[in-house]
Design a protein around this motif. Structure first.
Motif, PDB file in Angstrom:
ATOM      1  N   ILE A 181       0.907  -1.281   0.125  1.00  0.00           N
ATOM      2  CA  ILE A 181       0.090  -0.061  -0.014  1.00  0.00           C
ATOM      3  C   ILE A 181       0.785   1.026   0.096  1.00  0.00           C
ATOM      4  O   ILE A 181       0.364   2.460   0.018  1.00  0.00           O
ATOM      5  CB  ILE A 181      -1.032   0.004   1.166  1.00  0.00           C
ATOM      6  N   ASN A 182       2.319   0.999   0.083  1.00  0.00           N
ATOM      7  CA  ASN A 182       2.978   2.239  -0.352  1.00  0.00           C
ATOM      8  C   ASN A 182       2.670   2.915  -1.722  1.00  0.00           C
ATOM      9  O   ASN A 182       2.408   2.438  -2.524  1.00  0.00           O
ATOM     10  CB  ASN A 182       4.556   1.726  -0.042  1.00  0.00           C
ATOM     11  N   GLY A 183       3.253   4.120  -1.574  1.00  0.00           N
ATOM     12  CA  GLY A 183       3.123   4.918  -2.741  1.00  0.00           C
ATOM     13  C   GLY A 183       4.017   4.492  -3.837  1.00  0.00           C
ATOM     14  O   GLY A 183       5.197   4.013  -3.666  1.00  0.00           O
ATOM     15  N   TRP A 184       3.853   4.793  -5.048  1.00  0.00           N
ATOM     16  CA  TRP A 184       4.725   4.414  -6.137  1.00  0.00           C
ATOM     17  C   TRP A 184       5.810   5.044  -6.327  1.00  0.00           C
ATOM     18  O   TRP A 184       6.773   4.689  -6.968  1.00  0.00           O
ATOM     19  CB  TRP A 184       3.878   4.200  -7.551  1.00  0.00           C
ATOM     20  N   PHE A 185       5.773   6.309  -5.855  1.00  0.00           N
ATOM     21  CA  PHE A 185       7.001   7.222  -6.166  1.00  0.00           C
ATOM     22  C   PHE A 185       8.241   6.632  -5.225  1.00  0.00           C
ATOM     23  O   PHE A 185       7.801   6.108  -4.358  1.00  0.00           O
ATOM     24  CB  PHE A 185       6.691   8.765  -5.650  1.00  0.00           C
TER      25      PHE A 185
END
Length: 282
Positions: free
Chosen positions: A114-118
């Protein structure tokens, strides 16, 4: 549905080169949705050693170590596989709480999905915006209703177009360009799901067609984790929930880690090289 897949890649170089180590990711999964009965990997030139590996998601990868030099490099992967019917999640009873955000705190293995893709772990603002739009009007913030509405929004905003070269685009670029390849749309769906706490990952594989195209290509879609249903595939370039026409090869948070071939060669600068590929499905 039983299928035989023959995937061939041929690299040619204008003069002999030295091949560095390569990672090959062309062996289909074998699980409840697809049963692999046979797999054979052929590599030319024959001066190499091969080592089987498992990825962080449990997918099969082969590390190939070459010796000597060559002006061509061929990979041929032959798979015999049977795909199973996928149940319609929208028709199944589920006693778990499917309201958003999902309750996954007790499952540490899902936190990374669920971490951001950046690179800094942040979510793409464009993905946050379209996620907020998809949440409007759905009942009880139900994850299945959200996914249905989100995929309809993506299909309305972005036109699918093949793109063979280059990395997957960010969600912001895909939405601003209003066009995208299957890997761009898979990243967009993955990142948007993560914005609202739905574990998701990028998937590489094949999609069968009732009317075969002139040339088959690798396909990409997204898998999301739904309590009570586990990891399930959704394709924003198709009808949403995937079916028995899909065969998954591998999955990862990073699209580059499921490329069919990763490696390099040593040779003069500006050396001309060429790649030709063919996918036969019978």
């Amino acid at each position: 549905m039983k299928k035989k897949i023959i995937h061939t890649l041929v690299y040619t170089y204008e003069i002999p080169v030295t091949l560095d180590n390569h990672l090959i990711c062309l062996k289909p999964r074998s699980n409840n949705f697809q049963k692999l009965s046979n797999f054979e990997l052929k590599i030319y030139p024959s001066s190499y050693s091969i080592f089987p590996l498992l990825s962080e998601n449990g997918d099969d990868i082969f590390k190939v170590v070459f010796t000597g030099s060559t002006n061509s490099f061929t990979i041929k992967a032959e798979s015999e596989i049977e795909t199973k019917i996928h149940s319609d999640l929208y028709q199944l009873k589920n006693d778990y709480d499917l309201s958003l955000p999902l309750k996954i705190e007790s499952n540490n293995s899902l936190i990374g999905f669920i971490n951001g893709w950046f690179p800094n772990g942040q979510h793409d603002p464009a993905a946050i915006k379209i996620a907020q739009e998809a949440l409007v009007g759905i009942n009880n913030n139900n994850v299945l209703d959200f996914l249905y509405q989100l995929i309809e929004l993506i299909k309305d905003r972005v036109k699918y177009t093949p793109r063979h070269i280059g990395h997957a685009w960010t969600s912001g670029r895909t939405l601003s360009e209003r066009v995208g390849s299957c890997r761009d749309l898979a990243i967009l769906l993955m990142e948007t799901c993560r914005c609202v706490g739905i574990p998701s990952r990028f998937v590489s594989g094949y999609q069968f067609m009732d009317e075969p195209p002139e040339k088959y290509e690798l396909h990409a879609w997204t898998e999301v984790y739904i309590p009570g249903f586990g990891w399930r595939g959704f394709d924003p370039t198709g009808s949403g929930l995937i079916n028995h026409n899909y065969v998954a090869l591998a999955s990862s948070s990073n699209s580059e880690l499921v490329a069919p071939v990763r490696g390099s060669f040593v040779g003069p600068s500006k050396l001309k090289s060429e790649l030709q590929w063919n996918i036969e499905i019978t």
